[in-house]
Design a protein around this motif. Structure first.
Motif, short mmCIF file in Angstrom:
data_model
loop_
_atom_site.label_atom_id
_atom_site.label_comp_id
_atom_site.label_asym_id
_atom_site.label_seq_id
_atom_site.Cartn_x
_atom_site.Cartn_y
_atom_site.Cartn_z
N MET A 1 47.46 46.04 80.58
CA MET A 1 47.12 45.59 81.74
C MET A 1 47.29 43.92 81.74
O MET A 1 47.72 43.49 83.02
N ILE A 2 46.85 43.34 80.80
CA ILE A 2 47.10 41.80 80.85
C ILE A 2 48.63 41.20 81.12
O ILE A 2 48.75 40.45 81.65
N VAL A 3 49.53 42.09 80.44
CA VAL A 3 50.71 41.52 80.51
C VAL A 3 51.24 41.71 81.81
O VAL A 3 51.99 41.13 82.61
N GLN A 4 50.87 43.07 82.36
CA GLN A 4 51.37 43.38 83.86
C GLN A 4 50.83 42.51 84.67
O GLN A 4 51.43 42.03 85.85
N GLN A 5 49.54 42.12 84.51
CA GLN A 5 48.81 41.21 85.53
C GLN A 5 49.51 39.76 85.44
O GLN A 5 49.40 39.18 86.49
N PHE A 6 49.86 39.38 84.48
CA PHE A 6 50.66 37.98 84.06
C PHE A 6 51.97 38.05 85.13
O PHE A 6 52.20 37.02 85.71
N PHE A 7 52.74 39.15 85.14
CA PHE A 7 54.00 39.05 85.87
C PHE A 7 53.68 39.45 87.29
O PHE A 7 54.37 38.91 88.12
N LEU A 8 52.51 39.84 87.80
CA LEU A 8 52.05 39.97 88.97
C LEU A 8 52.03 38.79 89.73
O LEU A 8 52.17 38.50 90.92
N ALA A 9 51.27 37.75 88.70
CA ALA A 9 51.27 36.59 89.25
C ALA A 9 52.22 35.47 89.11
O ALA A 9 52.72 34.43 89.89
N ASP B 1 58.92 43.18 82.65
CA ASP B 1 58.32 43.68 83.88
C ASP B 1 59.19 44.45 84.67
O ASP B 1 59.91 44.10 85.64
N VAL B 2 59.03 45.80 84.32
CA VAL B 2 60.07 46.58 84.77
C VAL B 2 59.78 46.88 86.39
O VAL B 2 60.92 47.15 87.00
N PRO B 3 58.65 46.89 87.12
CA PRO B 3 58.65 47.02 88.58
C PRO B 3 59.51 46.17 89.36
O PRO B 3 60.24 46.25 90.32
N ASN B 4 59.81 44.77 88.72
CA ASN B 4 60.74 43.69 89.21
C ASN B 4 61.94 43.63 88.51
O ASN B 4 62.59 42.39 88.82
N ALA B 5 62.41 44.36 87.80
CA ALA B 5 63.71 44.50 87.23
C ALA B 5 64.80 44.25 88.02
O ALA B 5 65.86 43.43 87.72
N ASN B 6 65.02 44.78 89.09
CA ASN B 6 66.10 44.57 90.08
C ASN B 6 66.07 42.81 90.52
O ASN B 6 67.18 42.54 90.76
N LYS B 7 64.86 42.55 90.75
CA LYS B 7 64.82 41.32 91.09
C LYS B 7 65.48 40.05 90.06
O LYS B 7 66.22 39.12 90.48
#
Length: 307
Positions: free
Chosen positions: A260-268, A296-302
């Motif tokens: 969770m903590i790594v995913q939250q880092f990339f959300l920010a 940050d797989v959810p934003n890989a396209n970015k």
């Protein structure tokens, strides 16, 4: 306190003001969602908004004295989706917080999270009360909202402190743990226990205090102090420090996938990281794109534009 020394350079105009302000400068909004209909008098949400703002902004959350210009900028958006009867509501809470970057007008996001598990009881004009020694109070449903707000206040202050000094946030993360351990319990209340999901308040504080994620605190410090704060002086040196942070995050992710903590880092940080590496030399840009796409797989396209 390192944070105070650094921010004195950012806030010269406030250096002659008394250092007696609280830690947070929160913009608070309470919004009823359309699906709530007309089942509730909207005035109660205006009153709640004022009460929440006073609770967050006027309470001292630490023993440190903050000058007005040092207060941490943050946003709390409570979206009320359902009236459950007996002045009880279901809502989601979005929390954002940012930290100033040295010698610039830029604020760097340190937290951007949505908590979908907010159930609380509120009677118009009732005071919002919180006692660290008796978190559950007299009513679990009434105290659940203040416990949630206090929890995120400590997370915000802790992440901010981590960004200014190594392991600076530990004392605040432990206060968040105390809230989790003594949280209100009852019908409809959730988000405080490990078995209630893998993305809730329990797992936030677990990740922040678990020794398996100790390198994350090094990331928070190095990313901001050796990375962003250095960029006004040496862009290449600052960017190199941030690249090193991506390598450290990659190590964390290899040991603890999907944390969770790594995913939250990339959300920010996703948009910020894209900007940081968009003007990097080609080889560095490609390496950053590879790391970011994997982490940050959810934003890989970015991040494809960095390839």
């Amino acid at each position: 306190m390192l944070r105070k020394i650094l921010l004195s350079c950012l806030c010269l105009l406030t250096c002659f003001l008394p250092a007696d302000a609280q830690e947070l400068r929160a913009n608070v909004s309470v919004q009823p969602s359309p699906q709530l209909g007309n089942s509730t008098d909207r005035r109660v949400f205006n009153t709640l908004q004022t009460a929440m703002a006073e609770f967050i902004n006027n309470r001292r959350w630490s023993d440190d004295a903050y000058a007005p210009g040092e207060r941490i900028e943050c946003n709390f958006l409570l979206t009320v989706s359902e009236a459950l009867g007996n002045n009880t509501f279901r809502a989601s809470l979005t929390i954002q917080a940012a930290r100033p970057v040295y010698n610039s007008a830029y604020n760097s996001s340190i937290l951007n999270i949505q908590d979908p598990n907010v159930v609380f009881q509120y009677v118009e004009f009732q005071p919002l009360e919180f006692n660290e020694q008796r978190i559950v109070g007299n009513s679990p449903l009434q105290s659940n909202l203040t416990a949630i707000l206090a929890f995120y206040n400590y997370i915000i202050i802790g992440l901010d402190a981590d960004s200014f000094s190594p392991r600076g946030g530990d004392v605040f993360f432990k206060k968040a743990l105390n809230i989790v351990n003594n949280a209100p319990d009852g019908k409809d209340i959730s988000g405080w226990k490990a078995f209630e999901g893998n993305r809730n308040r329990y797992w936030i504080q677990d990740n922040l205090l678990n020794t398996k994620f100790s390198a994350f605190h090094d990331v928070m410090y190095q990313y901001h102090r050796l990375g962003l704060d250095m960029m006004y002086e040496d862009v290449n040196k600052g960017r190199a420090a941030i690249m090193n942070c991506l390598n450290m995050l990659s190590g964390i992710n290899a040991d603890q996938p999907n944390s969770m903590i790594v995913q939250q880092f990339f959300l920010a940080k996703s948009d910020e990281l894209l900007k940081v590496f968009s003007k990097a030399p080609p080889q560095e840009k490609v390496r950053a794109g590879q790391l970011l796409s994997a982490l940050d797989v959810p934003n890989a396209n970015k991040y494809q534009q960095l390839r």
